[in-house]
Design a protein around this motif. Structure first.
Motif, PDB file in Angstrom:
ATOM      1  N   VAL A   3       0.846  -1.204   0.000  1.00  0.00           N
ATOM      2  CA  VAL A   3       0.000   0.000   0.000  1.00  0.00           C
ATOM      3  C   VAL A   3       0.877   1.249   0.000  1.00  0.00           C
ATOM      4  CG1 VAL A   3      -1.738   1.273   1.295  1.00  0.00           C
ATOM      5  CG2 VAL A   3      -1.913  -1.191   1.116  1.00  0.00           C
TER       6      VAL A   3
ATOM      7  N   ILE B 193       0.733   4.092  -3.006  1.00  0.00           N
ATOM      8  CA  ILE B 193       0.350   5.484  -2.717  1.00  0.00           C
ATOM      9  C   ILE B 193       1.521   6.420  -2.956  1.00  0.00           C
ATOM     10  CG2 ILE B 193      -0.441   7.071  -0.939  1.00  0.00           C
ATOM     11  CD1 ILE B 193      -1.959   4.778   0.296  1.00  0.00           C
TER      12      ILE B 193
ATOM     13  N   LEU C  95       4.032  12.881  15.484  1.00  0.00           N
ATOM     14  CA  LEU C  95       3.108  12.243  14.534  1.00  0.00           C
ATOM     15  C   LEU C  95       2.321  11.135  15.209  1.00  0.00           C
ATOM     16  CD1 LEU C  95       2.208  12.022  11.579  1.00  0.00           C
ATOM     17  CD2 LEU C  95       4.118  10.504  11.169  1.00  0.00           C
ATOM     18  N   ALA C  96       3.005  10.321  16.010  1.00  0.00           N
ATOM     19  CA  ALA C  96       2.324   9.230  16.704  1.00  0.00           C
ATOM     20  C   ALA C  96       1.318   9.788  17.702  1.00  0.00           C
ATOM     21  CB  ALA C  96       3.343   8.349  17.412  1.00  0.00           C
TER      22      ALA C  96
ATOM     23  N   MET D 114      -1.690  10.601  15.831  1.00  0.00           N
ATOM     24  CA  MET D 114      -2.393   9.365  15.470  1.00  0.00           C
ATOM     25  C   MET D 114      -3.211   8.836  16.651  1.00  0.00           C
ATOM     26  SD  MET D 114      -1.866   8.457  12.362  1.00  0.00           S
ATOM     27  CE  MET D 114      -0.966   9.318  11.104  1.00  0.00           C
TER      28      MET D 114
ATOM     29  N   THR E 210      -4.030   1.321   9.518  1.00  0.00           N
ATOM     30  CA  THR E 210      -4.064   2.620   8.833  1.00  0.00           C
ATOM     31  C   THR E 210      -2.947   3.520   9.336  1.00  0.00           C
ATOM     32  OG1 THR E 210      -6.443   2.342   9.026  1.00  0.00           O
ATOM     33  CG2 THR E 210      -5.656   4.427   8.136  1.00  0.00           C
TER      34      THR E 210
ATOM     35  N   ILE F 266       0.416   2.502   8.016  1.00  0.00           N
ATOM     36  CA  ILE F 266       0.602   2.890   6.608  1.00  0.00           C
ATOM     37  C   ILE F 266       0.851   4.388   6.495  1.00  0.00           C
ATOM     38  CG2 ILE F 266      -0.583   3.081   4.387  1.00  0.00           C
ATOM     39  CD1 ILE F 266      -1.963   0.415   5.133  1.00  0.00           C
ATOM     40  N   LEU F 267       0.035   5.185   7.172  1.00  0.00           N
ATOM     41  CA  LEU F 267       0.164   6.643   7.084  1.00  0.00           C
ATOM     42  C   LEU F 267       1.549   7.089   7.547  1.00  0.00           C
ATOM     43  CD1 LEU F 267      -3.269   8.016   8.326  1.00  0.00           C
ATOM     44  CD2 LEU F 267      -2.280   8.168   6.053  1.00  0.00           C
TER      45      LEU F 267
ATOM     46  N   LEU G  14       4.264   6.464   5.121  1.00  0.00           N
ATOM     47  CA  LEU G  14       4.219   7.305   3.923  1.00  0.00           C
ATOM     48  C   LEU G  14       5.070   8.559   4.097  1.00  0.00           C
ATOM     49  CD1 LEU G  14       0.495   7.137   2.834  1.00  0.00           C
ATOM     50  CD2 LEU G  14       2.458   6.463   1.490  1.00  0.00           C
ATOM     51  N   VAL G  15       5.250   9.003   5.324  1.00  0.00           N
ATOM     52  CA  VAL G  15       5.929  10.284   5.556  1.00  0.00           C
ATOM     53  C   VAL G  15       7.340  10.303   4.959  1.00  0.00           C
ATOM     54  CG1 VAL G  15       6.685  11.926   7.301  1.00  0.00           C
ATOM     55  CG2 VAL G  15       4.531  10.744   7.568  1.00  0.00           C
TER      56      VAL G  15
ATOM     57  N   VAL H   2       7.003   9.106   0.520  1.00  0.00           N
ATOM     58  CA  VAL H   2       6.615  10.027  -0.563  1.00  0.00           C
ATOM     59  C   VAL H   2       7.787  10.941  -0.933  1.00  0.00           C
ATOM     60  CG1 VAL H   2       5.057  11.912  -1.182  1.00  0.00           C
ATOM     61  CG2 VAL H   2       4.157   9.909  -0.031  1.00  0.00           C
TER      62      VAL H   2
ATOM     63  N   PHE I 163      11.892   0.599  11.466  1.00  0.00           N
ATOM     64  CA  PHE I 163      11.550   0.223  12.834  1.00  0.00           C
ATOM     65  C   PHE I 163      10.899   1.370  13.593  1.00  0.00           C
ATOM     66  CE2 PHE I 163      12.502   0.131  17.312  1.00  0.00           C
ATOM     67  CZ  PHE I 163      11.959  -1.075  17.668  1.00  0.00           C
ATOM     68  N   ASP I 164      11.582   2.491  13.680  1.00  0.00           N
ATOM     69  CA  ASP I 164      11.210   3.571  14.584  1.00  0.00           C
ATOM     70  C   ASP I 164       9.744   4.003  14.433  1.00  0.00           C
ATOM     71  OD1 ASP I 164      13.939   3.338  14.027  1.00  0.00           O
ATOM     72  OD2 ASP I 164      14.345   5.264  14.960  1.00  0.00           O
TER      73      ASP I 164
ATOM     74  N   PHE J 186       7.103   1.177  15.019  1.00  0.00           N
ATOM     75  CA  PHE J 186       7.083   0.802  16.430  1.00  0.00           C
ATOM     76  C   PHE J 186       6.252   1.783  17.257  1.00  0.00           C
ATOM     77  CE2 PHE J 186       9.305   0.957  20.644  1.00  0.00           C
ATOM     78  CZ  PHE J 186       8.875  -0.275  21.085  1.00  0.00           C
ATOM     79  N   LEU J 187       6.304   3.071  16.901  1.00  0.00           N
ATOM     80  CA  LEU J 187       5.614   4.085  17.695  1.00  0.00           C
ATOM     81  C   LEU J 187       4.098   3.957  17.598  1.00  0.00           C
ATOM     82  CD1 LEU J 187       7.845   7.210  17.048  1.00  0.00           C
ATOM     83  CD2 LEU J 187       7.517   6.063  19.215  1.00  0.00           C
TER      84      LEU J 187
END
Lengths: 311, 307
Positions: free
Chosen positions: B105, B109, B151-152, B155, B165, B168-169, B172-173, B176, B236-237, B240-241
């Motif tokens: 995914v 994207i 960011l986490a 979320m 989700t 995946i989001l 993407l950071v 992209v 990982f980082d 994992f968060l």
């Protein structure tokens, strides 16, 4: 799976006003292709970052009570709580030598291996291998291979170099090994590519004029390579600075390798203190930026010096 | 390689005229420029590095196959029990499924979003171009945990914590911008007159994209996708968060097993999971190399890093 609809809907919503403004400036509509990427960058990077920045000024009641300082309570806690502020030094003590070693060891290697020779492709492929291993497998392998009962210690005892097994993991050295294994191939590939970008005829000219290899390296290669070295140092430093899984797995997580990333995660995942976690994360960024700025300053200084000498 | 060591070492100490004469018989540029101590240092360093690398790999594989291994060179007996029990205990099918879903995914994207943006950055000039390039560059340069924690937090506040989700989001950071940074130099090297010709023949933007650019871009897109795949599977980082028991990727699952309360799981169980991870990675790379030549892959890496 929800992300494409999210990106698309925002893009179409802003289309009308955007098209209008762009048309006024005489820019055609194909710039809309940039919109999804921009929306992504704004929604998933800029917004969380500014939100986190704001969060650092909203300390929890507990932090405020313990450290005082009102809105700046998180920062007061960061500098006054020696458990946290010591981690800055512990991180630096790991990241700076690791990045320096990776860059300095890569220079002669890249220099030596820049020509075509049999097995070069194999060597390059093998060097890319650690990138696919990942930190977690490297950690597991180091624990077994370099542990007290591991093959390395066993071999060294067998040939009589040492009597007692060396403590190579679960301490500072273990993390260092893991940083070199993951960072060195990266530094090597980068420096090789910078080195291949230097016109060989410059060196040939120096050689014709009687410069020996030391002079050629010192006066020709090094000044031309310096900007590339600075960039490589910065990138490997960034990798080493944010070391996290290996500091926990092959390091001494409560002692000599209590790095900032671990402290940030501790505040985030274990204490559920989001403001403090964001504070440590942002401070990581600030300290890193300071080191990068210092390197860039040094680089501009060095570059000017060498061109001035030539001119 | 050993023969080469000797010859290059010899060249370094030989008088220059002699070296020149001998190199005439060989391929040009094959002569070593440095003296022999450097040669020794280089080969010793390479050897030490590969001893560690191969020792790490082989000891994990041996450990995962050994029944019990404490005080000896090799385990007393071999079995594949650890694999079957790791498979059952950690629901490996599920974990690998999650890992591949996330990776696919993220690739789709980030290519869909990144390639058009890379096209514009490569071909056009527009206001704020420098700022926008900088904005795309930042997530690649910054360490994931710096922006990962804010960011986490977002979320979790949105109620997406521990979901697929969110994983995946979050992935993407960096992906992209990474696709943009890799594809921009690739698009720059495509001759723009081809597009102009298509435009003159009456093709609109969409037609130019699907009929002209897409076929030319396929190798670049494949290379970028593979790099995103490797990065996402190995990330990982960030994962994992935000991940939880149902959305852990393979790396995170191994880490959690290693650090589980009570000293973690049996070492061999973790080793067998780590071997599965490496094998997955290798299969991905082998499949990928069928489509993209390795030199192209390495060249892409270098180009993107140089930016």
């Amino acid at each position: 799976m929800t992300s494409p609809p999210l990106g698309r809907s925002t893009a179409t919503r802003s289309t009308a006003s955007l098209r209008h403004r762009l048309a006024e400036r005489g820019i055609d509509t194909s710039l809309l292709m940039l919109v999804p990427a921009l929306v992504f960058a704004l929604a998933l990077f800029v917004y969380p970052f500014t939100y986190g920045m704001g969060l650092t000024f909203q300390p929890t009641a507990a932090t405020q009570e313990k450290w005082g300082g009102g809105a700046f309570s998180n920062y007061v806690a960061f500098f006054k709580d020696t458990f946290v502020s010591d981690s800055v030094w512990l991180t630096m003590r790991l990241a700076l030598p690791a990045a320096l070693f990776n860059v300095l060891a890569s220079i002669p290697m890249a220099f030596k291996l820049r020509h075509r020779f049999r097995g070069k492709k194999l060597l390059t492929t093998l060097l890319v291998l650690p990138i696919t291993l990942g930190t977690v497998l490297t950690a597991q392998g180091l624990l077994i291979f370099a542990g007290r009962q591991g093959w390395l210690n066993r071999f060294l005892i067998q040939i009589g170099v040492i009597d007692q097994p060396l403590a190579l993991v679960n301490n500072y050295l273990g993390v260092m090994f893991s940083l070199v294994i993951s960072g060195f191939p990266f530094a090597f590939l980068l420096i090789s590519s910078y080195l291949s970008g230097i016109d060989p005829s410059i060196e040939a000219a120096a050689k014709t004029m009687g410069a020996d290899w030391k002079q050629r390296f010192r006066r020709i290669i090094l000044p031309l390579l310096a900007p590339g070295l600075a960039t490589t140092f910065i990138l490997t430093f960034v990798l080493a600075f944010s070391v996290f899984p290996s500091a926990r797995l092959v390091g001494d997580a409560m002692g000599s390798t209590r790095v900032m990333a671990l402290m940030a995660y501790r505040a985030f995942g274990e204490q559920i203190d989001y403001p403090m976690a964001s504070t440590i994360a942002i401070m990581m960024g600030v300290i890193e930026l300071a080191v990068i700025t210092a390197v860039l300053l040094w680089r501009s200084f060095l570059y000017k010096g060498s061109t001035g000498g030539k001119g | 390689m050993t023969t080469k060591t000797d010859t290059s070492g010899a060249y370094g100490v030989e008088p220059p005229t002699h070296a020149k004469g001998r190199s005439g018989a060989r391929a040009p540029g094959e002569r070593s420029l440095a003296a022999s101590p450097t040669t020794w240092f280089v080969w010793a360093g390479t050897a030490a590095f590969f001893i560690f690398l191969i020792g790490i790999l082989v000891s994990v594989v041996v450990d995962s196959l050994g029944k019990s291994w404490f005080n000896t060179w090799l385990p007393a007996s071999f079995s594949k029990d650890w694999y079957t029990s790791a498979w059952d205990q950690f629901e490996m099918t599920h974990i690998i499924g999650v890992t591949l879903t996330v990776a696919l995914v993220v690739i789709v994207i980030s290519v869909l979003v990144g390639v058009p943006a890379a096209y514009l950055l490569a071909r056009r000039n527009f206001p704020l171009k420098k700022t926008i390039t900088m904005l795309f560059l930042l997530p690649v340069l910054m360490p994931p945990i710096t922006y990962g924690i804010p960011l986490a937090t977002v979320m979790y506040n949105l109620g997406l914590g521990r979901t697929l989700t969110a994983v995946i989001l979050v992935n993407l950071v960096p992906s992209v911008p990474f696709v943009i940074m890799t594809m921009t130099p690739f698009i720059e090297q495509i001759n723009p007159t081809i597009e102009s010709a298509a435009r003159m023949s009456g093709a609109n933007m969409r037609k130019v994209f699907t009929k002209i650019l897409m076929p030319l871009l396929i190798p670049g897109i494949l290379a970028a996708s593979i790099l995103v795949l490797v990065r996402t599977v190995g990330m990982f980082d960030l994962t994992f968060l935000v991940s939880g028991p149902q959305s852990d990727t393979l790396v995170v699952a191994i880490y959690r097993a290693m650090t589980a309360a009570g000293g973690g799981e049996a070492r061999q169980l973790i080793s067998s999971m780590a071997v599965v991870y490496t094998l997955t990675m290798m299969v991905i790379l082998i499949v990928a190399l069928k489509f993209v030549s390795p030199t192209q892959l390495v060249a892409r890496v270098k180009e993107s890093r140089e930016d």
